[in-house]
Design a protein around this motif. Structure first.
Motif, PDB file in Angstrom:
ATOM      1  N   UNK A   1       0.845  -1.201   0.000  1.00 60.06           N
ATOM      2  CA  UNK A   1       0.000   0.000   0.000  1.00 60.06           C
ATOM      3  C   UNK A   1       0.875   1.244   0.000  1.00 60.06           C
ATOM      4  N   UNK A   2       0.410   2.311  -0.633  1.00 60.04           N
ATOM      5  CA  UNK A   2       1.127   3.582  -0.644  1.00 60.04           C
ATOM      6  C   UNK A   2       0.116   4.713  -0.573  1.00 60.04           C
ATOM      7  N   UNK A   3       0.577   5.860  -0.125  1.00 59.74           N
ATOM      8  CA  UNK A   3      -0.296   7.024  -0.080  1.00 59.74           C
ATOM      9  C   UNK A   3      -0.723   7.402  -1.493  1.00 59.74           C
ATOM     10  N   UNK A   4      -1.861   8.053  -1.606  1.00 63.31           N
ATOM     11  CA  UNK A   4      -2.445   8.339  -2.916  1.00 63.31           C
ATOM     12  C   UNK A   4      -1.565   9.282  -3.722  1.00 63.31           C
ATOM     13  N   UNK A   5      -1.703   9.195  -5.062  1.00 60.05           N
ATOM     14  CA  UNK A   5      -0.971  10.091  -5.948  1.00 60.05           C
ATOM     15  C   UNK A   5      -1.334  11.547  -5.659  1.00 60.05           C
ATOM     16  N   UNK A   6      -2.623  11.793  -5.366  1.00 58.08           N
ATOM     17  CA  UNK A   6      -3.034  13.162  -5.055  1.00 58.08           C
ATOM     18  C   UNK A   6      -2.277  13.693  -3.854  1.00 58.08           C
ATOM     19  N   UNK A   7      -2.188  12.876  -2.825  1.00 63.11           N
ATOM     20  CA  UNK A   7      -1.518  13.281  -1.585  1.00 63.11           C
ATOM     21  C   UNK A   7      -0.041  13.557  -1.853  1.00 63.11           C
ATOM     22  N   UNK A   8       0.606  12.647  -2.565  1.00 59.18           N
ATOM     23  CA  UNK A   8       2.035  12.799  -2.858  1.00 59.18           C
ATOM     24  C   UNK A   8       2.299  14.062  -3.678  1.00 59.18           C
ATOM     25  N   UNK A   9       1.493  14.271  -4.732  1.00 62.12           N
ATOM     26  CA  UNK A   9       1.697  15.433  -5.595  1.00 62.12           C
ATOM     27  C   UNK A   9       1.460  16.735  -4.841  1.00 62.12           C
ATOM     28  N   UNK A  10       0.475  16.725  -3.943  1.00 55.33           N
ATOM     29  CA  UNK A  10       0.180  17.928  -3.170  1.00 55.33           C
ATOM     30  C   UNK A  10       1.374  18.331  -2.315  1.00 55.33           C
ATOM     31  N   UNK A  11       1.961  17.373  -1.621  1.00 50.84           N
ATOM     32  CA  UNK A  11       3.095  17.693  -0.752  1.00 50.84           C
ATOM     33  C   UNK A  11       4.368  17.979  -1.533  1.00 50.84           C
ATOM     34  N   UNK A  12       4.594  17.258  -2.615  1.00 46.46           N
ATOM     35  CA  UNK A  12       5.748  17.562  -3.461  1.00 46.46           C
ATOM     36  C   UNK A  12       5.649  18.999  -3.973  1.00 46.46           C
ATOM     37  N   UNK A  13       4.443  19.382  -4.445  1.00 39.79           N
ATOM     38  CA  UNK A  13       4.274  20.734  -4.964  1.00 39.79           C
ATOM     39  C   UNK A  13       4.485  21.797  -3.909  1.00 39.79           C
ATOM     40  N   UNK A  78       7.537  12.220   3.210  1.00 40.38           N
ATOM     41  CA  UNK A  78       7.116  11.686   1.915  1.00 40.38           C
ATOM     42  C   UNK A  78       7.739  12.460   0.761  1.00 40.38           C
ATOM     43  N   UNK A  79       7.872  13.779   0.916  1.00 45.06           N
ATOM     44  CA  UNK A  79       8.286  14.661  -0.174  1.00 45.06           C
ATOM     45  C   UNK A  79       9.805  14.768  -0.256  1.00 45.06           C
ATOM     46  N   UNK A  80      10.341  14.438  -1.421  1.00 43.94           N
ATOM     47  CA  UNK A  80      11.779  14.571  -1.609  1.00 43.94           C
ATOM     48  C   UNK A  80      12.252  15.998  -1.445  1.00 43.94           C
ATOM     49  N   UNK A  97      18.091  12.405   7.580  1.00 49.66           N
ATOM     50  CA  UNK A  97      16.815  12.611   6.904  1.00 49.66           C
ATOM     51  C   UNK A  97      16.630  11.548   5.834  1.00 49.66           C
ATOM     52  N   UNK A  98      15.404  11.015   5.747  1.00 48.46           N
ATOM     53  CA  UNK A  98      15.082   9.983   4.773  1.00 48.46           C
ATOM     54  C   UNK A  98      13.722  10.258   4.155  1.00 48.46           C
ATOM     55  N   UNK A  99      13.597   9.919   2.878  1.00 42.87           N
ATOM     56  CA  UNK A  99      12.309   9.991   2.210  1.00 42.87           C
ATOM     57  C   UNK A  99      11.602   8.655   2.405  1.00 42.87           C
ATOM     58  N   UNK A 100      10.362   8.692   2.877  1.00 39.97           N
ATOM     59  CA  UNK A 100       9.618   7.459   3.137  1.00 39.97           C
ATOM     60  C   UNK A 100       8.128   7.731   3.065  1.00 39.97           C
ATOM     61  N   UNK A 101       7.424   6.866   2.400  1.00 40.04           N
ATOM     62  CA  UNK A 101       5.965   6.863   2.368  1.00 40.04           C
ATOM     63  C   UNK A 101       5.494   6.112   3.610  1.00 40.04           C
ATOM     64  N   UNK A 102       4.810   6.796   4.517  1.00 42.15           N
ATOM     65  CA  UNK A 102       4.423   6.183   5.784  1.00 42.15           C
ATOM     66  C   UNK A 102       3.364   5.103   5.634  1.00 42.15           C
ATOM     67  N   UNK A 103       2.756   5.005   4.465  1.00 47.63           N
ATOM     68  CA  UNK A 103       1.801   3.926   4.232  1.00 47.63           C
ATOM     69  C   UNK A 103       2.468   2.714   3.585  1.00 47.63           C
ATOM     70  N   UNK A 104       3.775   2.788   3.385  1.00 46.83           N
ATOM     71  CA  UNK A 104       4.538   1.712   2.760  1.00 46.83           C
ATOM     72  C   UNK A 104       5.106   0.809   3.844  1.00 46.83           C
TER      73      UNK A 104
END
Length: 239
Positions: A1-13, A78-80, A97-104
């Motif tokens: 499982x991973x966080x949604x694309x919407x969620x990831x894109x929102x935080x990356x942006x 989550x956001x690089x 510091x590490x990049x990690x999807x907390x739903x992974x």
């Protein structure tokens, strides 16, 4: 499982358009008003010889403070772009510091494999997660704690909506809305339920507030009513 694309894109942006300075994001108040005060809730239960993982670390403001109180501090986001800001703000390498999807789940278990049992600081992350992702985030917290870590989880309560509604369209809030960062409602009892479903016991809980970097028109700090929880695996006792 991973966080949604919407969620990831929102935080990356959001973080890609940020300059990374402390206080720029709405929630990024100085550690003296946030992590330092919050640690008084965790320290009676946590072993400072263990590391601490700052989940949802953003630009690392709180992570760098946590590194002064624990043997090791690891900021996770989550956001690089957030991780890059955190590393630039910490040229001396006070924290990691590490990049990690907390739903992974595999990613969380892999991090635990590298650092061992760790304490966890989770400040206002669950309400920003989509409801369907929250059980996976709680499971990652449990994976990181292992047998001996302790988690401090803080989440705004229903009263936070009224405070936010009273502010009007401030520049910091507009940035949140422009990037589709959606504060969600965390129902009474939901956080404790998520922690218990992940195999954790709630050792203590109570009312608190979350200090923001934003101020009211009269210059006073914005404080969101919140609830805090200290959690551990099983029926763990104080160290």
């Amino acid at each position: 499982m991973a966080l949604s694309d919407r969620y990831r894109k929102a935080w990356d942006g959001f973080w890609e358009e940020s300059d990374g300075t402390q206080g720029e994001p709405f929630w990024d108040a100085a550690p003296a008003l946030t992590a330092e005060r919050d640690l008084a809730l965790l320290e009676p239960y946590a072993d400072p010889r263990l590391p601490i993982a700052d989940l949802g670390c953003g630009n690392g403001t709180q992570t760098r403070f946590l590194a002064t109180r624990f043997a090791r501090a690891i900021g996770v986001d989550l956001a690089g772009a957030a991780v890059a800001h955190a590393r630039r703000a910490d040229p001396g390498g006070v924290a990691e510091y590490e990049q990690l999807d907390l739903a992974d789940a595999p990613g969380a278990h892999a991090l635990h494999g590298r650092i061992g049992d760790t304490n966890v600081y989770l400040r206002a992350v669950l309400h920003q997660s989509d409801p369907e992702d929250r059980p996976a985030v709680a499971a990652s917290v449990a994976a990181l704690l292992g047998a001996t870590g302790r988690a401090l989880v803080l989440e705004p309560t229903d009263g936070a909506a009224a405070v936010l509604g009273s502010l009007g369209p401030t520049p910091k809030l507009l940035r949140v809305r422009e990037h589709d960062l959606r504060p969600g409602r965390v129902a009474d009892g939901e956080v404790a339920g998520l922690l218990r479903a992940a195999g954790l016991s709630v050792l203590a809980e109570g009312e608190t507030s979350l200090t923001m970097s934003e101020v009211h028109a009269d210059g006073t700090r914005v404080e969101l009513p919140a609830r805090w929880f200290v959690a551990a695996r099983g029926t763990a006792e104080k160290p």
